[in-house]
Scaffold this motif. Structure first.
Motif, PDB file in Angstrom:
ATOM      1  N   TYR A 197      -8.787 -50.784  35.973  1.00 14.03           N
ATOM      2  CA  TYR A 197      -7.907 -49.646  35.778  1.00 14.03           C
ATOM      3  C   TYR A 197      -8.045 -48.556  34.997  1.00 14.03           C
ATOM      4  N   LEU A 198      -7.700 -47.354  35.670  1.00 12.50           N
ATOM      5  CA  LEU A 198      -8.222 -46.130  35.000  1.00 12.50           C
ATOM      6  C   LEU A 198      -7.144 -45.858  33.903  1.00 12.50           C
ATOM      7  N   TYR A 199      -7.577 -45.568  32.686  1.00 10.38           N
ATOM      8  CA  TYR A 199      -6.526 -45.131  31.465  1.00 10.38           C
ATOM      9  C   TYR A 199      -6.515 -43.695  31.581  1.00 10.38           C
ATOM     10  N   ASP A 200      -5.338 -43.294  31.901  1.00  3.92           N
ATOM     11  CA  ASP A 200      -4.929 -41.861  32.273  1.00  3.92           C
ATOM     12  C   ASP A 200      -3.557 -41.352  31.251  1.00  3.92           C
ATOM     13  N   PRO A 201      -3.819 -41.370  30.227  1.00  3.97           N
ATOM     14  CA  PRO A 201      -2.475 -40.888  29.126  1.00  3.97           C
ATOM     15  C   PRO A 201      -2.168 -39.432  29.394  1.00  3.97           C
ATOM     16  N   TRP A 202      -3.066 -38.781  29.960  1.00  2.00           N
ATOM     17  CA  TRP A 202      -2.748 -37.126  30.078  1.00  2.00           C
ATOM     18  C   TRP A 202      -2.451 -36.781  31.482  1.00  2.00           C
ATOM     19  N   ASP A 203      -2.311 -37.850  32.386  1.00  2.17           N
ATOM     20  CA  ASP A 203      -2.063 -37.809  33.689  1.00  2.17           C
ATOM     21  C   ASP A 203      -2.573 -36.856  34.563  1.00  2.17           C
TER      22      ASP A 203
END
Ligand SMILES: [Mg+2]
Length: 230
Positions: A197-203
């Motif tokens: 999974y890619l962690y992408d909190p800033w979208d």
């Protein structure tokens, strides 16, 4: 799913964005901590930090933090000053620059431990990631912490993921991985046979419809929904 492996930098451990914002403001930028977070994610989307750069610290800091400084509007001279100040702070402190635990890290790790999942870290680092996880209060959640500097192999090489799996006694088919860099984390883990999974909190990767989480909490429903195989 029996095990979950995590990236450290910009996943479990965020950069100290308030500190970076204060530095940027001293150099003349109008930047908030959020601006620094978003700028870092944008720079990561462009492929930073490149694998192997971490072996040459000054080049790494100039390139990576220079690009972040540019993204928030600092000029060339201020970019270099910014990068040097960050390098000095990172190398001169025990906790380093990636010293802010992700806001939900402790709660998510506690939940996963309570569900008897095996947890590990796979980090491209400089030999200090275990100490930095400890300083942030996260180290004890993990059965193994693999630091590329110590292991002498780095992501995206599949061998570093397999090393963590071997230490946990789990096969790739029973494990998943989460990290913030597509080319380093996601591609490397998939090459090793893990669900990634890619962690992408800033979208910054809205184009990815699958395999992306906006928080560590989101991992709970994805990775833990399936019953552990035994
Ligand atoms: Mg990372």
């Amino acid at each position: 799913m029996r095990a979950i492996l995590f990236d450290a930098g910009n996943t479990l451990l965020h950069l100290d964005y308030p500190w970076l914002a204060a530095l940027a403001r001293r150099l003349g930028a109008r930047a908030s901590a959020d601006d620094l977070g978003r700028a870092t994610a944008e720079v990561s989307r462009m492929g930073w930090p490149a694998p192997k750069m971490q072996r040459r610290p000054t080049e790494f800091f100039e390139g990576y933090f220079g690009a972040i400084a540019e993204a928030i509007g600092l000029g060339a001279a201020a970019q270099r000053t910014f990068a040097r100040a960050v390098e000095a702070e990172h190398l001169g402190t025990r906790e380093g620059m990636w010293r802010r635990a992700a806001p939900d890290a402790s709660a998510v790790l506690a939940t996963l431990q309570a569900r008897s999942l095996l947890l590990g870290v796979v980090s491209n680092s400089d030999g200090r990631v275990e100490e930095q996880l400890a300083a942030a209060g996260l180290r004890n959640a993990f059965g193994t912490v693999v630091d590329s500097y110590v292991a002498r192999v780095e992501k995206p090489d599949p061998r570093i993921f397999r090393l963590a799996l071997d230490r946990l006694g789990v096969g790739a088919a029973d494990a998943c991985y989460v990290g913030d860099l597509l080319g380093v984390d996601v591609e490397g883990a998939r090459a090793a046979g893990l669900v990634a999974y890619l962690y992408d909190p800033w979208d910054v990767h809205p184009e990815l419809r699958e395999g992306r989480v906006r928080s560590l909490t989101a991992l709970l429903s994805l990775a833990v929904a399936k019953e552990p195989s035994s």
